[in-house]
Design a protein around this motif. Structure first.
Motif, PDB file in Angstrom:
ATOM      1  N   VAL A  78      52.455  40.711  25.185  1.00  0.00           N
ATOM      2  CA  VAL A  78      51.992  40.625  26.566  1.00  0.00           C
ATOM      3  C   VAL A  78      50.618  41.280  26.582  1.00  0.00           C
ATOM      4  O   VAL A  78      50.489  42.490  26.360  1.00  0.00           O
ATOM      5  N   THR A  79      49.596  40.496  26.802  1.00  0.00           N
ATOM      6  CA  THR A  79      48.241  41.019  26.713  1.00  0.00           C
ATOM      7  C   THR A  79      47.782  41.590  28.054  1.00  0.00           C
ATOM      8  O   THR A  79      48.417  41.376  29.100  1.00  0.00           O
ATOM      9  N   SER A  80      46.657  42.274  28.009  1.00  0.00           N
ATOM     10  CA  SER A  80      46.097  42.856  29.232  1.00  0.00           C
ATOM     11  C   SER A  80      45.643  41.771  30.213  1.00  0.00           C
ATOM     12  O   SER A  80      45.423  42.044  31.387  1.00  0.00           O
ATOM     13  N   ALA A  81      45.536  40.542  29.722  1.00  0.00           N
ATOM     14  CA  ALA A  81      45.149  39.429  30.593  1.00  0.00           C
ATOM     15  C   ALA A  81      46.271  39.014  31.532  1.00  0.00           C
ATOM     16  O   ALA A  81      46.028  38.323  32.530  1.00  0.00           O
ATOM     17  N   GLN A  82      47.490  39.448  31.223  1.00  0.00           N
ATOM     18  CA  GLN A  82      48.629  39.142  32.086  1.00  0.00           C
ATOM     19  C   GLN A  82      48.634  40.184  33.197  1.00  0.00           C
ATOM     20  O   GLN A  82      49.034  41.338  32.978  1.00  0.00           O
ATOM     21  N   LYS A  83      48.232  39.786  34.398  1.00  0.00           N
ATOM     22  CA  LYS A  83      48.015  40.755  35.477  1.00  0.00           C
ATOM     23  C   LYS A  83      49.281  41.201  36.173  1.00  0.00           C
ATOM     24  O   LYS A  83      49.285  42.205  36.871  1.00  0.00           O
ATOM     25  N   ASN A  84      50.344  40.474  36.012  1.00  0.00           N
ATOM     26  CA  ASN A  84      51.596  40.832  36.666  1.00  0.00           C
ATOM     27  C   ASN A  84      52.731  40.761  35.650  1.00  0.00           C
ATOM     28  O   ASN A  84      53.595  39.884  35.742  1.00  0.00           O
ATOM     29  N   PRO A  85      52.749  41.675  34.687  1.00  0.00           N
ATOM     30  CA  PRO A  85      53.703  41.562  33.584  1.00  0.00           C
ATOM     31  C   PRO A  85      55.092  42.108  33.876  1.00  0.00           C
ATOM     32  O   PRO A  85      56.006  41.894  33.071  1.00  0.00           O
ATOM     33  N   THR A  86      55.250  42.804  34.989  1.00  0.00           N
ATOM     34  CA  THR A  86      56.553  43.410  35.278  1.00  0.00           C
ATOM     35  C   THR A  86      57.601  42.322  35.465  1.00  0.00           C
ATOM     36  O   THR A  86      57.511  41.502  36.394  1.00  0.00           O
ATOM     37  N   ALA A  87      58.593  42.295  34.584  1.00  0.00           N
ATOM     38  CA  ALA A  87      59.619  41.258  34.617  1.00  0.00           C
ATOM     39  C   ALA A  87      60.661  41.564  33.560  1.00  0.00           C
ATOM     40  O   ALA A  87      60.529  42.503  32.770  1.00  0.00           O
TER      41      ALA A  87
END
Lengths: 113, 109
Positions: A78-87
């Motif tokens: 999960v990269t820093s480009a994923q702005k909503n990674p909470t899941a």
């Protein structure tokens, strides 16, 4: 399913940080999958791989990356480009035959600090 | 890709009542699979339907595949508290599966 191991069970990410989720299977399955599940929602496909050294984007691949160097392993970054990674992230695998079911790991819950 | 619509999104029943969830597609499906996910758990495969008009039973659970292979249903007779969870219908090609949004079943003892 005992044959698929995901780790860690819980993971916390800081802003701007890449994190890698592990998925290992000892079922000798050809195909492996990564799904994302948000609260009260169904599963959305991130990436899948049919054979070693090959993988395809799913419906929500942006901000994620994978590799398939070994048949039994399919890590998800999960990269820093994923702005909503909470899941809740679920890994699955299956045999090549279309009529075979998917077997899931216990999942990894990722949260942002 | 193909989409499957599942209804209802939520269903609350008293223990002993029956429960049905429906899965619909605008296109013909090659097969349909059903999974159950307990709260906090991961999806577990229940069954696969392949043939037009197919009906399969697992104890109190009855699964149907429509004649046109565009819809499917899961019916639970006399629900128990152990039936609590989210039921997903899943369709797909050789490798790629598409999950419906699921029906969350809660059972009041």
């Amino acid at each position: 399913d005992g044959g698929i191991t995901q780790s860690p069970k819980y993971l916390f990410r800081k802003e701007g940080q890449n994190v890698t989720l592990s998925c290992e299977q000892n079922l000798n399955h050809d195909a492996m999958y990564w799904y994302r599940q948000d609260p009260g929602q169904g599963l959305r496909l991130i990436y899948y791989s049919q054979i070693v050294n090959d993988f395809q984007k799913g419906d929500i691949a942006e901000g994620y990356s994978v590799s398939r160097e070994k048949k039994e392993s399919f890590p998800l970054t999960v990269t820093s480009a994923q702005k909503n990674p909470t899941a809740f992230y679920l890994c699955a695998s299956k045999l090549r035959d279309r009529n075979q079911p998917q077997h899931f790991g216990d999942g990894t819950r990722l949260s942002i600090l | 890709g193909q989409q499957v619509m599942q209804i209802p999104q939520y269903q609350h029943v008293q223990e002993g009542e029956d429960f049905t969830t429906y899965c619909n597609s605008s296109t013909t499906l090659s097969n349909i699979q059903w999974y159950k996910q307990r709260p906090g758990g991961h999806p577990v495969f229940l069954i696969q339907l392949v043939k037009s008009g197919e009906v399969k039973k697992q104890k109190r659970l009855t699964f149907q595949f429509g004649e046109a292979k565009k819809n499917s249903s899961l019916h639970i007779t006399a629900t128990q508290t152990t039936d609590v969870g989210t039921y997903f219908c899943v369709q797909g090609s050789n490798y790629k599966l598409t999950f419906g949004k699921g029906t969350l079943l809660t059972v009041n003892p």
